[in-house]
Design a protein around this motif. Structure first.
Motif, PDB file in Angstrom:
ATOM      1  N   LEU A  67      43.328  41.699  40.064  1.00 38.81           N
ATOM      2  CA  LEU A  67      44.339  40.665  39.832  1.00 38.81           C
ATOM      3  C   LEU A  67      45.137  40.898  38.559  1.00 38.81           C
ATOM      4  O   LEU A  67      46.334  40.630  38.521  1.00 38.81           O
ATOM      5  N   ASN A  68      44.474  41.370  37.516  1.00 38.49           N
ATOM      6  CA  ASN A  68      45.116  41.494  36.202  1.00 38.49           C
ATOM      7  C   ASN A  68      45.686  42.891  36.009  1.00 38.49           C
ATOM      8  O   ASN A  68      44.969  43.805  35.619  1.00 38.49           O
ATOM      9  N   MET A  69      46.987  43.037  36.324  1.00 42.06           N
ATOM     10  CA  MET A  69      47.645  44.335  36.209  1.00 42.06           C
ATOM     11  C   MET A  69      49.031  44.158  35.612  1.00 42.06           C
ATOM     12  O   MET A  69      49.627  43.091  35.738  1.00 42.06           O
ATOM     13  N   PRO A  70      49.551  45.235  34.992  1.00 44.60           N
ATOM     14  CA  PRO A  70      50.925  45.167  34.462  1.00 44.60           C
ATOM     15  C   PRO A  70      51.951  45.240  35.593  1.00 44.60           C
ATOM     16  O   PRO A  70      51.602  45.595  36.715  1.00 44.60           O
ATOM     17  N   LYS A  71      53.186  44.930  35.285  1.00 48.20           N
ATOM     18  CA  LYS A  71      54.349  45.006  36.186  1.00 48.20           C
ATOM     19  C   LYS A  71      54.294  43.980  37.309  1.00 48.20           C
ATOM     20  O   LYS A  71      55.170  43.154  37.428  1.00 48.20           O
ATOM     21  N   THR A  96      37.805  41.698  40.800  1.00 48.45           N
ATOM     22  CA  THR A  96      38.401  41.387  39.510  1.00 48.45           C
ATOM     23  C   THR A  96      37.371  40.878  38.511  1.00 48.45           C
ATOM     24  O   THR A  96      36.260  40.491  38.903  1.00 48.45           O
ATOM     25  N   THR A  97      37.757  40.866  37.259  1.00 51.05           N
ATOM     26  CA  THR A  97      36.910  40.260  36.229  1.00 51.05           C
ATOM     27  C   THR A  97      37.227  38.776  36.067  1.00 51.05           C
ATOM     28  O   THR A  97      36.516  38.063  35.376  1.00 51.05           O
ATOM     29  N   SER A  98      38.304  38.311  36.726  1.00 50.99           N
ATOM     30  CA  SER A  98      38.723  36.921  36.560  1.00 50.99           C
ATOM     31  C   SER A  98      37.804  35.964  37.314  1.00 50.99           C
ATOM     32  O   SER A  98      37.715  36.008  38.540  1.00 50.99           O
ATOM     33  N   ASN A  99      37.163  35.072  36.562  1.00 48.93           N
ATOM     34  CA  ASN A  99      36.297  34.062  37.152  1.00 48.93           C
ATOM     35  C   ASN A  99      36.988  32.694  37.135  1.00 48.93           C
ATOM     36  O   ASN A  99      36.345  31.660  37.229  1.00 48.93           O
ATOM     37  N   GLU A 100      38.315  32.700  36.975  1.00 48.80           N
ATOM     38  CA  GLU A 100      39.092  31.465  36.925  1.00 48.80           C
ATOM     39  C   GLU A 100      39.189  30.832  38.308  1.00 48.80           C
ATOM     40  O   GLU A 100      39.559  31.510  39.274  1.00 48.80           O
ATOM     41  N   ASP A 101      38.883  29.535  38.405  1.00 42.64           N
ATOM     42  CA  ASP A 101      39.009  28.837  39.684  1.00 42.64           C
ATOM     43  C   ASP A 101      40.428  28.923  40.226  1.00 42.64           C
ATOM     44  O   ASP A 101      40.626  29.074  41.430  1.00 42.64           O
ATOM     45  N   ASP A 106      44.157  30.490  44.385  1.00 48.54           N
ATOM     46  CA  ASP A 106      45.392  31.204  44.752  1.00 48.54           C
ATOM     47  C   ASP A 106      45.093  32.336  45.732  1.00 48.54           C
ATOM     48  O   ASP A 106      45.804  32.515  46.727  1.00 48.54           O
ATOM     49  N   ALA A 107      44.042  33.109  45.466  1.00 47.57           N
ATOM     50  CA  ALA A 107      43.702  34.243  46.318  1.00 47.57           C
ATOM     51  C   ALA A 107      43.319  33.782  47.731  1.00 47.57           C
ATOM     52  O   ALA A 107      43.822  34.319  48.725  1.00 47.57           O
ATOM     53  N   PHE A 108      42.467  32.771  47.829  1.00 46.61           N
ATOM     54  CA  PHE A 108      42.052  32.310  49.158  1.00 46.61           C
ATOM     55  C   PHE A 108      43.191  31.621  49.903  1.00 46.61           C
ATOM     56  O   PHE A 108      43.285  31.726  51.121  1.00 46.61           O
ATOM     57  N   ASN A 109      44.095  30.955  49.183  1.00 50.31           N
ATOM     58  CA  ASN A 109      45.277  30.380  49.823  1.00 50.31           C
ATOM     59  C   ASN A 109      46.192  31.461  50.387  1.00 50.31           C
ATOM     60  O   ASN A 109      47.017  31.192  51.260  1.00 50.31           O
ATOM     61  N   ILE A 116      35.517  39.160  44.864  1.00 55.23           N
ATOM     62  CA  ILE A 116      34.324  39.736  44.262  1.00 55.23           C
ATOM     63  C   ILE A 116      34.535  39.878  42.763  1.00 55.23           C
ATOM     64  O   ILE A 116      35.526  40.465  42.329  1.00 55.23           O
ATOM     65  N   LEU A 117      33.618  39.308  41.992  1.00 53.74           N
ATOM     66  CA  LEU A 117      33.662  39.500  40.545  1.00 53.74           C
ATOM     67  C   LEU A 117      33.098  40.868  40.237  1.00 53.74           C
ATOM     68  O   LEU A 117      32.044  41.237  40.758  1.00 53.74           O
ATOM     69  N   LYS A 118      33.811  41.611  39.409  1.00 59.22           N
ATOM     70  CA  LYS A 118      33.319  42.933  39.032  1.00 59.22           C
ATOM     71  C   LYS A 118      32.029  42.758  38.250  1.00 59.22           C
ATOM     72  O   LYS A 118      32.028  42.134  37.194  1.00 59.22           O
TER      73      LYS A 118
END
Length: 143
Positions: A67-71, A96-101, A106-109, A116-118
């Protein structure tokens, strides 16, 4: 009766961190996963690969997405492919490393196949990739 598809599917990894790319490749090797892995370092590069018409590049059916990438980040990339009729049926697994709800929602929507959390340890990461391989080996995809 064979449980695996006759031709291994191509998998697109969208990941900007070289260490994570190497970890995915290592996990594929440890799990004897023979699927071709194509790597894009951000969403813009991934869209260009998916939309290219070159015959030598088999179209991926599965995307492993950070999820967390440049550009162009992962959520933005997901919005793009879900609006594109030729790409909307791709199976996307967020890694991703993001554990933000908010990121999970957003992803499931946007119809991801999994979030999957890394994991921090290589052993747990190899186990997670093994589970993914079992999933996509069991699934039947249209030609």
């Amino acid at each position: 009766m064979s449980l695996s598809n006759p031709v291994p599917m191509t998998i697109l990894l969208v990941e900007d961190d070289e260490v994570d790319v190497m970890n995915v490749k290592r996990a594929f090797k440890k799990n004897n996963i023979s699927n071709q892995l194509i790597v894009a370092s951000n969403g813009i590069e991934a869209l260009a690969l998916l939309r290219s018409e070159t015959a030598e590049l088999p179209k991926p059916k599965i995307v492993l997405l950070d999820l967390n990438m440049p550009k162009m980040g992962g959520i933005e990339f997901l919005k793009e492919i879900r609006q594109d009729p030729s790409l909307s049926s791709l199976s996307v697994f967020v890694m991703t490393t993001s554990n933000e709800d908010s990121d999970k929602i957003d992803a499931f929507n946007l119809n991801v196949a999994g979030y999957i959390l890394k994991p921090l340890s290589m052993d747990r990461f190899i186990a997670a990739v093994s589970t993914l391989n079992s999933y996509w080996t069991l699934c039947e995809y249209p030609q």
